[in-house]
Write a protein that holds these residues in place. Sequence first.
Motif, PDB file in Angstrom:
ATOM      1  N   ASP A   1       0.829  -1.192   0.000  1.00 45.07           N
ATOM      2  CA  ASP A   1       0.000   0.000   0.000  1.00 45.07           C
ATOM      3  C   ASP A   1       0.872   1.253   0.000  1.00 45.07           C
ATOM      4  O   ASP A   1       0.574   2.250  -0.674  1.00 45.07           O
ATOM      5  CB  ASP A   1      -0.934   0.007   1.211  1.00 45.07           C
ATOM      6  N   MET A   2       1.996   1.195   0.723  1.00 40.51           N
ATOM      7  CA  MET A   2       2.937   2.301   0.743  1.00 40.51           C
ATOM      8  C   MET A   2       3.615   2.457  -0.620  1.00 40.51           C
ATOM      9  O   MET A   2       3.825   3.576  -1.104  1.00 40.51           O
ATOM     10  CB  MET A   2       3.992   2.069   1.835  1.00 40.51           C
ATOM     11  N   VAL A   3       3.970   1.323  -1.228  1.00 42.39           N
ATOM     12  CA  VAL A   3       4.599   1.355  -2.554  1.00 42.39           C
ATOM     13  C   VAL A   3       3.665   2.008  -3.563  1.00 42.39           C
ATOM     14  O   VAL A   3       4.061   2.910  -4.321  1.00 42.39           O
ATOM     15  CB  VAL A   3       4.973  -0.066  -3.016  1.00 42.39           C
ATOM     16  N   LEU A   4       2.419   1.559  -3.588  1.00 44.81           N
ATOM     17  CA  LEU A   4       1.454   2.115  -4.539  1.00 44.81           C
ATOM     18  C   LEU A   4       1.144   3.574  -4.220  1.00 44.81           C
ATOM     19  O   LEU A   4       1.000   4.401  -5.132  1.00 44.81           O
ATOM     20  CB  LEU A   4       0.172   1.289  -4.514  1.00 44.81           C
ATOM     21  N   GLY A   5       1.071   3.908  -2.939  1.00 43.86           N
ATOM     22  CA  GLY A   5       0.827   5.296  -2.560  1.00 43.86           C
ATOM     23  C   GLY A   5       1.940   6.219  -3.037  1.00 43.86           C
ATOM     24  O   GLY A   5       1.686   7.308  -3.568  1.00 43.86           O
ATOM     25  N   GLY A   6       3.194   5.792  -2.863  1.00 42.60           N
ATOM     26  CA  GLY A   6       4.321   6.587  -3.351  1.00 42.60           C
ATOM     27  C   GLY A   6       4.303   6.713  -4.863  1.00 42.60           C
ATOM     28  O   GLY A   6       4.589   7.786  -5.416  1.00 42.60           O
ATOM     29  N   ALA A   7       3.965   5.612  -5.546  1.00 39.00           N
ATOM     30  CA  ALA A   7       3.894   5.655  -7.008  1.00 39.00           C
ATOM     31  C   ALA A   7       2.795   6.600  -7.483  1.00 39.00           C
ATOM     32  O   ALA A   7       2.959   7.326  -8.471  1.00 39.00           O
ATOM     33  CB  ALA A   7       3.650   4.246  -7.551  1.00 39.00           C
ATOM     34  N   LEU A   8       1.662   6.614  -6.772  1.00 44.99           N
ATOM     35  CA  LEU A   8       0.577   7.528  -7.128  1.00 44.99           C
ATOM     36  C   LEU A   8       0.993   8.979  -6.925  1.00 44.99           C
ATOM     37  O   LEU A   8       0.613   9.861  -7.717  1.00 44.99           O
ATOM     38  CB  LEU A   8      -0.671   7.212  -6.292  1.00 44.99           C
ATOM     39  N   MET A   9       1.780   9.240  -5.888  1.00 41.65           N
ATOM     40  CA  MET A   9       2.268  10.596  -5.658  1.00 41.65           C
ATOM     41  C   MET A   9       3.178  11.053  -6.799  1.00 41.65           C
ATOM     42  O   MET A   9       3.078  12.185  -7.287  1.00 41.65           O
ATOM     43  CB  MET A   9       3.019  10.656  -4.333  1.00 41.65           C
ATOM     44  N   VAL A  10       4.066  10.166  -7.233  1.00 38.58           N
ATOM     45  CA  VAL A  10       4.959  10.502  -8.348  1.00 38.58           C
ATOM     46  C   VAL A  10       4.164  10.731  -9.623  1.00 38.58           C
ATOM     47  O   VAL A  10       4.423  11.682 -10.378  1.00 38.58           O
ATOM     48  CB  VAL A  10       6.004   9.384  -8.556  1.00 38.58           C
ATOM     49  N   ALA A  11       3.169   9.872  -9.871  1.00 41.38           N
ATOM     50  CA  ALA A  11       2.338  10.020 -11.070  1.00 41.38           C
ATOM     51  C   ALA A  11       1.545  11.324 -11.039  1.00 41.38           C
ATOM     52  O   ALA A  11       1.420  12.016 -12.058  1.00 41.38           O
ATOM     53  CB  ALA A  11       1.391   8.829 -11.197  1.00 41.38           C
ATOM     54  N   ALA A  12       1.010  11.668  -9.864  1.00 38.78           N
ATOM     55  CA  ALA A  12       0.251  12.912  -9.741  1.00 38.78           C
ATOM     56  C   ALA A  12       1.152  14.122  -9.965  1.00 38.78           C
ATOM     57  O   ALA A  12       0.765  15.089 -10.635  1.00 38.78           O
ATOM     58  CB  ALA A  12      -0.405  12.988  -8.368  1.00 38.78           C
ATOM     59  N   LEU A  13       2.370  14.073  -9.425  1.00 38.14           N
ATOM     60  CA  LEU A  13       3.311  15.166  -9.631  1.00 38.14           C
ATOM     61  C   LEU A  13       3.658  15.314 -11.106  1.00 38.14           C
ATOM     62  O   LEU A  13       3.691  16.434 -11.641  1.00 38.14           O
ATOM     63  CB  LEU A  13       4.580  14.919  -8.806  1.00 38.14           C
ATOM     64  N   ALA A  14       3.908  14.192 -11.771  1.00 40.36           N
ATOM     65  CA  ALA A  14       4.236  14.236 -13.198  1.00 40.36           C
ATOM     66  C   ALA A  14       3.074  14.812 -14.007  1.00 40.36           C
ATOM     67  O   ALA A  14       3.283  15.582 -14.952  1.00 40.36           O
ATOM     68  CB  ALA A  14       4.584  12.838 -13.695  1.00 40.36           C
ATOM     69  N   LEU A  15       1.849  14.460 -13.635  1.00 46.57           N
ATOM     70  CA  LEU A  15       0.678  14.969 -14.343  1.00 46.57           C
ATOM     71  C   LEU A  15       0.538  16.479 -14.172  1.00 46.57           C
ATOM     72  O   LEU A  15       0.278  17.206 -15.140  1.00 46.57           O
ATOM     73  CB  LEU A  15      -0.580  14.261 -13.835  1.00 46.57           C
ATOM     74  N   VAL A  16       0.749  16.964 -12.956  1.00 47.08           N
ATOM     75  CA  VAL A  16       0.660  18.405 -12.703  1.00 47.08           C
ATOM     76  C   VAL A  16       1.739  19.155 -13.473  1.00 47.08           C
ATOM     77  O   VAL A  16       1.482  20.196 -14.104  1.00 47.08           O
ATOM     78  CB  VAL A  16       0.777  18.694 -11.196  1.00 47.08           C
ATOM     79  N   LEU A  17       2.962  18.624 -13.441  1.00 47.18           N
ATOM     80  CA  LEU A  17       4.058  19.264 -14.173  1.00 47.18           C
ATOM     81  C   LEU A  17       3.791  19.263 -15.676  1.00 47.18           C
ATOM     82  O   LEU A  17       4.094  20.241 -16.372  1.00 47.18           O
ATOM     83  CB  LEU A  17       5.375  18.549 -13.869  1.00 47.18           C
ATOM     84  N   GLU A  18       3.234  18.173 -16.184  1.00 44.99           N
ATOM     85  CA  GLU A  18       2.901  18.091 -17.601  1.00 44.99           C
ATOM     86  C   GLU A  18       1.872  19.151 -17.989  1.00 44.99           C
ATOM     87  O   GLU A  18       2.020  19.830 -19.012  1.00 44.99           O
ATOM     88  CB  GLU A  18       2.377  16.693 -17.919  1.00 44.99           C
ATOM     89  N   LEU A  19       0.844  19.322 -17.180  1.00 47.98           N
ATOM     90  CA  LEU A  19      -0.184  20.312 -17.472  1.00 47.98           C
ATOM     91  C   LEU A  19       0.384  21.729 -17.431  1.00 47.98           C
ATOM     92  O   LEU A  19       0.076  22.561 -18.296  1.00 47.98           O
ATOM     93  CB  LEU A  19      -1.342  20.170 -16.487  1.00 47.98           C
ATOM     94  N   LEU A  20       1.218  22.005 -16.445  1.00 44.83           N
ATOM     95  CA  LEU A  20       1.811  23.336 -16.328  1.00 44.83           C
ATOM     96  C   LEU A  20       2.732  23.636 -17.503  1.00 44.83           C
ATOM     97  O   LEU A  20       2.718  24.745 -18.062  1.00 44.83           O
ATOM     98  CB  LEU A  20       2.575  23.459 -15.007  1.00 44.83           C
ATOM     99  N   MET A  21       3.551  22.657 -17.894  1.00 44.95           N
ATOM    100  CA  MET A  21       4.485  22.891 -18.989  1.00 44.95           C
ATOM    101  C   MET A  21       3.758  22.943 -20.333  1.00 44.95           C
ATOM    102  O   MET A  21       4.193  23.650 -21.249  1.00 44.95           O
ATOM    103  CB  MET A  21       5.542  21.793 -19.007  1.00 44.95           C
ATOM    104  N   ALA A  22       2.667  22.201 -20.460  1.00 41.89           N
ATOM    105  CA  ALA A  22       1.875  22.296 -21.690  1.00 41.89           C
ATOM    106  C   ALA A  22       1.293  23.697 -21.834  1.00 41.89           C
ATOM    107  O   ALA A  22       1.279  24.273 -22.934  1.00 41.89           O
ATOM    108  CB  ALA A  22       0.763  21.253 -21.678  1.00 41.89           C
ATOM    109  N   LEU A  23       0.829  24.256 -20.726  1.00 37.29           N
ATOM    110  CA  LEU A  23       0.321  25.630 -20.746  1.00 37.29           C
ATOM    111  C   LEU A  23       1.442  26.616 -21.057  1.00 37.29           C
ATOM    112  O   LEU A  23       1.248  27.559 -21.841  1.00 37.29           O
ATOM    113  CB  LEU A  23      -0.315  25.954 -19.395  1.00 37.29           C
ATOM    114  N   ALA A  24       2.611  26.397 -20.459  1.00 35.84           N
ATOM    115  CA  ALA A  24       3.745  27.284 -20.714  1.00 35.84           C
ATOM    116  C   ALA A  24       4.174  27.219 -22.181  1.00 35.84           C
ATOM    117  O   ALA A  24       4.521  28.238 -22.785  1.00 35.84           O
ATOM    118  CB  ALA A  24       4.918  26.907 -19.813  1.00 35.84           C
ATOM    119  N   GLN A  25       4.150  26.026 -22.761  1.00 28.87           N
ATOM    120  CA  GLN A  25       4.528  25.892 -24.168  1.00 28.87           C
ATOM    121  C   GLN A  25       3.529  26.601 -25.069  1.00 28.87           C
ATOM    122  O   GLN A  25       3.903  27.229 -26.061  1.00 28.87           O
ATOM    123  CB  GLN A  25       4.635  24.417 -24.540  1.00 28.87           C
TER     124      GLN A  25
END
Length: 248
Positions: free
Chosen positions: A188-212
Amino acid sequence: MNLLLEAFAWLTDPAQWSGANSLLLLLGQHLMYTSLAVAIAAVIAIPAGWAIGHTGRGREIAVAASGLARAIPSFGLLILLVLLAGVLHKPEAAIITFVLLAIPSILAGAYTGLETIDRKTIDAARAMGMTEHEILAKVEIPLGRPLLVGGLRSAILQVAATVTIAAYINLGGLGLPIITGLNLRRYDMVLGGALMVAALALVLELLMALAQKMSVPRGLRITHVSAASDGESTLALEIDRPIERTRT
């Protein structure tokens, strides 16, 4: 399904958001390593990419170096640098690893952005009497900015995903719950950490797409043209000409 529910329960547990290894602290560490590595890589790669794109020289060397950097496994390089630098310089070893990972994408975005500019535009700027420095600063860099931001976008996502390996050498980051969970068999901790990384990547992707999108020069307007007689749609690029002011 039960594992997913357990992971969400672990993420929403207030105990995970307080203390020495809180998720908020780990997120801050993750962002710090990512931003620092990308910033250093940008300082190195952007001027080099602009020089290559403007002069047309050194492209083969840049492509070969970028390919070599992409081929090196990040985890293996990190361990090698830690062994060479010593345990007292683990942060430096990690930053060097992440910088080398970020450079190829930024370098490619910098020189590709300049190479894709219509040569007629450059010739017109020279015909107007602009110097090479003025052409680079006022014509090539603004027109090549969207592809440069695209290179930064790719580099940020790659580094943000790879910073998880910093936990292997006790540098924190969002990889720590994943590593700790594997050792403790707390999936559960492994999946929770992976979800945090995925959520961070998604937020960064959206922000950089807007910046582009926002990096496109104001004079360029993309408009969709109505469907042609054969049913195919085309995309036209309109360049707004600045209004010439008459001298008084």
